[in-house]
Enzyme design. Sequence first.
Site, PDB file in Angstrom:
ATOM      1  N   TYR A  54      48.673  -5.207  30.453  1.00  0.00           N
ATOM      2  CA  TYR A  54      48.315  -6.580  30.870  1.00  0.00           C
ATOM      3  C   TYR A  54      48.307  -7.563  29.705  1.00  0.00           C
ATOM      4  O   TYR A  54      47.933  -8.734  29.875  1.00  0.00           O
ATOM      5  CB  TYR A  54      46.980  -6.603  31.640  1.00  0.00           C
ATOM      6  CG  TYR A  54      45.819  -6.068  30.850  1.00  0.00           C
ATOM      7  CD1 TYR A  54      45.480  -4.730  30.937  1.00  0.00           C
ATOM      8  CD2 TYR A  54      45.092  -6.884  29.997  1.00  0.00           C
ATOM      9  CE1 TYR A  54      44.429  -4.223  30.200  1.00  0.00           C
ATOM     10  CE2 TYR A  54      44.043  -6.389  29.258  1.00  0.00           C
ATOM     11  CZ  TYR A  54      43.724  -5.051  29.368  1.00  0.00           C
ATOM     12  OH  TYR A  54      42.681  -4.546  28.622  1.00  0.00           O
ATOM     13  N   LYS A  87      36.240   9.582  26.469  1.00  0.00           N
ATOM     14  CA  LYS A  87      36.352   9.811  27.913  1.00  0.00           C
ATOM     15  C   LYS A  87      36.317  11.302  28.287  1.00  0.00           C
ATOM     16  O   LYS A  87      35.991  11.653  29.410  1.00  0.00           O
ATOM     17  CB  LYS A  87      37.644   9.185  28.459  1.00  0.00           C
ATOM     18  CG  LYS A  87      37.572   7.673  28.584  1.00  0.00           C
ATOM     19  CD  LYS A  87      38.822   7.141  29.277  1.00  0.00           C
ATOM     20  CE  LYS A  87      38.731   5.659  29.510  1.00  0.00           C
ATOM     21  NZ  LYS A  87      39.814   5.163  30.367  1.00  0.00           N
ATOM     22  N   SER A  92      35.252  -5.049  28.880  1.00  0.00           N
ATOM     23  CA  SER A  92      34.236  -4.749  29.894  1.00  0.00           C
ATOM     24  C   SER A  92      33.013  -5.670  29.834  1.00  0.00           C
ATOM     25  O   SER A  92      32.539  -6.111  30.884  1.00  0.00           O
ATOM     26  CB  SER A  92      33.796  -3.283  29.786  1.00  0.00           C
ATOM     27  OG  SER A  92      34.872  -2.454  30.132  1.00  0.00           O
ATOM     28  N   GLY A 126      48.970  -5.854  35.608  1.00  0.00           N
ATOM     29  CA  GLY A 126      47.985  -4.823  35.278  1.00  0.00           C
ATOM     30  C   GLY A 126      46.541  -5.296  35.197  1.00  0.00           C
ATOM     31  O   GLY A 126      45.622  -4.481  35.152  1.00  0.00           O
ATOM     32  N   SER A 165      36.868  -4.205  23.600  1.00  0.00           N
ATOM     33  CA  SER A 165      36.647  -3.951  25.029  1.00  0.00           C
ATOM     34  C   SER A 165      36.428  -5.241  25.827  1.00  0.00           C
ATOM     35  O   SER A 165      35.684  -6.128  25.422  1.00  0.00           O
ATOM     36  CB  SER A 165      35.431  -3.047  25.222  1.00  0.00           C
ATOM     37  OG  SER A 165      35.153  -2.936  26.597  1.00  0.00           O
ATOM     38  N   THR A 204      34.830   4.437  26.941  1.00  0.00           N
ATOM     39  CA  THR A 204      36.223   4.191  26.578  1.00  0.00           C
ATOM     40  C   THR A 204      36.600   5.045  25.362  1.00  0.00           C
ATOM     41  O   THR A 204      35.818   5.899  24.919  1.00  0.00           O
ATOM     42  CB  THR A 204      36.493   2.674  26.403  1.00  0.00           C
ATOM     43  OG1 THR A 204      37.898   2.505  26.219  1.00  0.00           O
ATOM     44  CG2 THR A 204      35.763   2.084  25.201  1.00  0.00           C
TER      45      THR A 204
END
Length: 274
Positions: A221, A65, A16, A242, A14, A61
């Site tokens: 991305y 979800k 994030s 992205g 991740s 994630t």
Amino acid sequence: MIKSGVIGNPIKHSKSPVIHNYWLSKYNINGSYKAIEINNNDFEEQIYNLFKKGYAGFNVTIPYKIKIMDICDCLSDDARAIGAVNTVVKMKNGKIEGRNTDSSGFIENIKNNIDNYYFDNNNAMILGAGGAARACIYALLKEGTKKLYISNRTKEKAENLAKEMKEYGNIEVIDWNNKENYLKDIKLLVNSTSLGMTGKEELKINLSSLPKDALVNDIVYTPLNTQLLCKAKKNGNKIVTGIGMLIHQAIPGFEAWFGVKPKITQELEKLVLS
Ligand code: ATR
């Protein structure tokens, strides 16, 4: 100290924590944001433990979800329509709210990269009908896309998604092998499949009939400049990568937990990509 994080399994991949910790340090906020691996077995207990520890909320994630929706007391309109939650916020009244910020992240990425971009009164095409497509389809219809073509390798999945989303706008499902015939009608092409991602097959598409003023957006991305985007550039089209969607979807959660609306910088984009 305000606590937040991202839950999932696996969670190491991740991005994030990089995004949120960058903002925590930039805005000098006394907070923490951690990657938290959650097991499927005692899922609920682990989530309630986070709140017991004082968590203000968290991102969600893969693969949770949908599952997380069961423990939410209420859902935002976006989360309900998309059928998935990526942001959980403990409200002042103690209730746990599930939100979905992928759709706004998708739209904000395009709006922030292209001046005066309007979605309304134009036709668009989205490739893919998976989890990511749901948020993009909902977003495009809410923004007033005149007609949205959906094309997916497994047509039945696109048809099911079109049925679910039909209340939000005009959708036509088209054959995966026939998508190029519709390019002349559109002003926006979005790839929401995993094709073009590092290690995956390329997205094979001939863009020669796509109008030159059409915009092409890839939500992949890695790599940042996918073959689709390179082809689009060569064809004379404007492109949006992205990476911005990933960062934009993080903004509402950060603001809800830490009380500051953070800004996207090139430094952050570079950090996320590195
Ligand atoms: P995500 O949550 O990232 O959207 P997903 O739900 O697994 O991931 O969806 C992946 C999307 O990429 C789907 O639309 C999938 O098409 P299918 O529904 O036919 O599986 C699409 N996809 C993946 N590999 C593909 C391939 N080789 N050719 C065409 N489409 C592909």
